[in-house]
Design a protein around this motif. Sequence first.
Motif, PDB file in Angstrom:
ATOM      1  N   ASP A  20       0.852  -1.199   0.000  1.00  0.00           N
ATOM      2  CA  ASP A  20       0.000   0.000   0.000  1.00  0.00           C
ATOM      3  C   ASP A  20       0.884   1.243   0.000  1.00  0.00           C
ATOM      4  O   ASP A  20       1.619   1.495   0.962  1.00  0.00           O
ATOM      5  N   TYR A  21       0.847   1.996  -1.107  1.00  0.00           N
ATOM      6  CA  TYR A  21       1.437   3.333  -1.157  1.00  0.00           C
ATOM      7  C   TYR A  21       0.330   4.317  -0.795  1.00  0.00           C
ATOM      8  O   TYR A  21      -0.666   4.435  -1.517  1.00  0.00           O
ATOM      9  N   ASP A  22       0.492   5.012   0.309  1.00  0.00           N
ATOM     10  CA  ASP A  22      -0.565   5.887   0.829  1.00  0.00           C
ATOM     11  C   ASP A  22      -0.579   7.221   0.070  1.00  0.00           C
ATOM     12  O   ASP A  22      -0.351   8.299   0.646  1.00  0.00           O
ATOM     13  N   VAL A  23      -0.848   7.138  -1.227  1.00  0.00           N
ATOM     14  CA  VAL A  23      -0.863   8.327  -2.081  1.00  0.00           C
ATOM     15  C   VAL A  23      -2.194   9.056  -1.904  1.00  0.00           C
ATOM     16  O   VAL A  23      -3.271   8.449  -1.975  1.00  0.00           O
ATOM     17  N   LYS A  24      -2.142  10.358  -1.696  1.00  0.00           N
ATOM     18  CA  LYS A  24      -3.357  11.144  -1.521  1.00  0.00           C
ATOM     19  C   LYS A  24      -3.978  11.463  -2.881  1.00  0.00           C
ATOM     20  O   LYS A  24      -3.285  11.803  -3.837  1.00  0.00           O
ATOM     21  N   ASP A  25      -5.309  11.331  -2.954  1.00  0.00           N
ATOM     22  CA  ASP A  25      -6.080  11.718  -4.142  1.00  0.00           C
ATOM     23  C   ASP A  25      -5.675  10.953  -5.393  1.00  0.00           C
ATOM     24  O   ASP A  25      -5.812  11.456  -6.506  1.00  0.00           O
ATOM     25  N   SER A  26      -5.149   9.752  -5.238  1.00  0.00           N
ATOM     26  CA  SER A  26      -4.798   8.938  -6.394  1.00  0.00           C
ATOM     27  C   SER A  26      -4.758   7.472  -6.005  1.00  0.00           C
ATOM     28  O   SER A  26      -4.433   7.142  -4.858  1.00  0.00           O
ATOM     29  N   GLU A  27      -5.110   6.616  -6.928  1.00  0.00           N
ATOM     30  CA  GLU A  27      -5.032   5.167  -6.705  1.00  0.00           C
ATOM     31  C   GLU A  27      -3.927   4.549  -7.546  1.00  0.00           C
ATOM     32  O   GLU A  27      -3.887   3.344  -7.719  1.00  0.00           O
ATOM     33  N   ARG A  28      -3.015   5.399  -8.039  1.00  0.00           N
ATOM     34  CA  ARG A  28      -1.926   4.929  -8.878  1.00  0.00           C
ATOM     35  C   ARG A  28      -0.608   5.568  -8.444  1.00  0.00           C
ATOM     36  O   ARG A  28      -0.603   6.625  -7.836  1.00  0.00           O
ATOM     37  N   ILE A  29       0.475   4.891  -8.799  1.00  0.00           N
ATOM     38  CA  ILE A  29       1.802   5.457  -8.626  1.00  0.00           C
ATOM     39  C   ILE A  29       2.660   4.955  -9.784  1.00  0.00           C
ATOM     40  O   ILE A  29       2.354   3.914 -10.388  1.00  0.00           O
ATOM     41  N   THR A  30       3.717   5.679 -10.101  1.00  0.00           N
ATOM     42  CA  THR A  30       4.539   5.350 -11.263  1.00  0.00           C
ATOM     43  C   THR A  30       5.840   4.677 -10.849  1.00  0.00           C
ATOM     44  O   THR A  30       6.520   5.137  -9.928  1.00  0.00           O
ATOM     45  N   LEU A  31       6.182   3.590 -11.544  1.00  0.00           N
ATOM     46  CA  LEU A  31       7.477   2.938 -11.415  1.00  0.00           C
ATOM     47  C   LEU A  31       8.221   3.061 -12.739  1.00  0.00           C
ATOM     48  O   LEU A  31       7.636   3.466 -13.756  1.00  0.00           O
ATOM     49  N   SER A  32       9.488   2.695 -12.732  1.00  0.00           N
ATOM     50  CA  SER A  32      10.237   2.704 -13.995  1.00  0.00           C
ATOM     51  C   SER A  32      11.361   1.691 -13.937  1.00  0.00           C
ATOM     52  O   SER A  32      11.890   1.373 -12.873  1.00  0.00           O
ATOM     53  N   ALA A  33      11.724   1.189 -15.116  1.00  0.00           N
ATOM     54  CA  ALA A  33      12.895   0.340 -15.338  1.00  0.00           C
ATOM     55  C   ALA A  33      12.993   0.133 -16.837  1.00  0.00           C
ATOM     56  O   ALA A  33      12.022   0.354 -17.575  1.00  0.00           O
TER      57      ALA A  33
END
Length: 367
Positions: free
Chosen positions: A248-261
């Motif tokens: 769980d990433y407790d991001v405010k006002d969003s249900e997504r987060i960005t990763l990269s590789a």
Amino acid sequence: MQLWQKVTVLSSLILFPFSASAVKVTDEVDIGGAVRINYGWKDYDNNSKLKFELFRADVNYKSKDGLFASAQYRWYESMDVVHHAYMGYQFDEAQSVQVGVTQVPFGLLPYAAHSFWFGATYYLGFEDDYDAGIHYKNEKDGWRYDLAYFTNDEYGNGARVDRYSFDVATTDQSPYEESGQINARVEREFTSGDVTHKLGGSLQLSQLDYMADISSVDGEDVDSLAAAAHWQLDWKKWQLQLQYIHYDYDVKDSERITLSAFQFPFEIAAEADVATVNLAKSFDVDWGPITNVNCYNDYSQVMASGDGLDDSVQNVTGCAITAGKFYSYVDWIAGKNMWFVKGPGVGIDNGDTAWHSRLNINVGFYF
């Protein structure tokens, strides 16, 4: 050797890495590497190719005084990256500590998969992940304890997308960067007849810094939690791996987060559960130069719920083939809503509910 002497030796190693002229005759230095080529066929485009995939260089050092070091650098077709680079000290037969870009102790180790493509956990940053920090390990009487602290990702730069490990990416819409992470892992190994069990649990607590200077959206620092229960069973030539992760990433006002590789940023569900079920069997054979074939089915599913989110599934059926210094994979990868199998990310709903597949053949020469 007294404790203060051990600390002094470790500090000297960190501050003044060994040079070739300082290596003793009794020390062990192993230099090697690999060259790999790859063929891929996809059922969703006409871009099948046989091409160069990787050249890598490895160096490993070990002294009789307990000092050790290891590094691996990789050159791909369009990028070059560090895989790992750490130095350490072996206090005794049970305890060691390593500092640098080292593997994050979380979940099934060393891998939660058997295939060249790993499982969904790899693309979420929970498998074969390497960050910069310090890692303490204690293995004794069937128990293994890992405790680690990582100051940041392997480069300390969330905006860098050419990397091997999957890390949180710094983008305009997802302006975060890894900044402090604690990992604790415990595992118990016990044997009954021909059966060996490895049963364990892992916990990861981390913080992401909000990078206000590069963002056009409001935000704040983010706390993150991940926990895993894992079990590996080995019986004769069979191996079963089971794992369940909640993150769980407790991001405010969003249900997504960005990763990269691998030079590409992509979105994942900010909260999800991940199930892994892998089964493999190894066969010793005498087929000319081929001495072993390890066949497997690796299944993983990411269960996300929320606006614009959907489950992602990946199943890899294949075999790894050993022939002298050649190690090859033949994999059939099937996925639904999964990155690398036409999906836009992991746990992200793109409106495509169909399964997509790809055949991948990777041949490597390891020296």
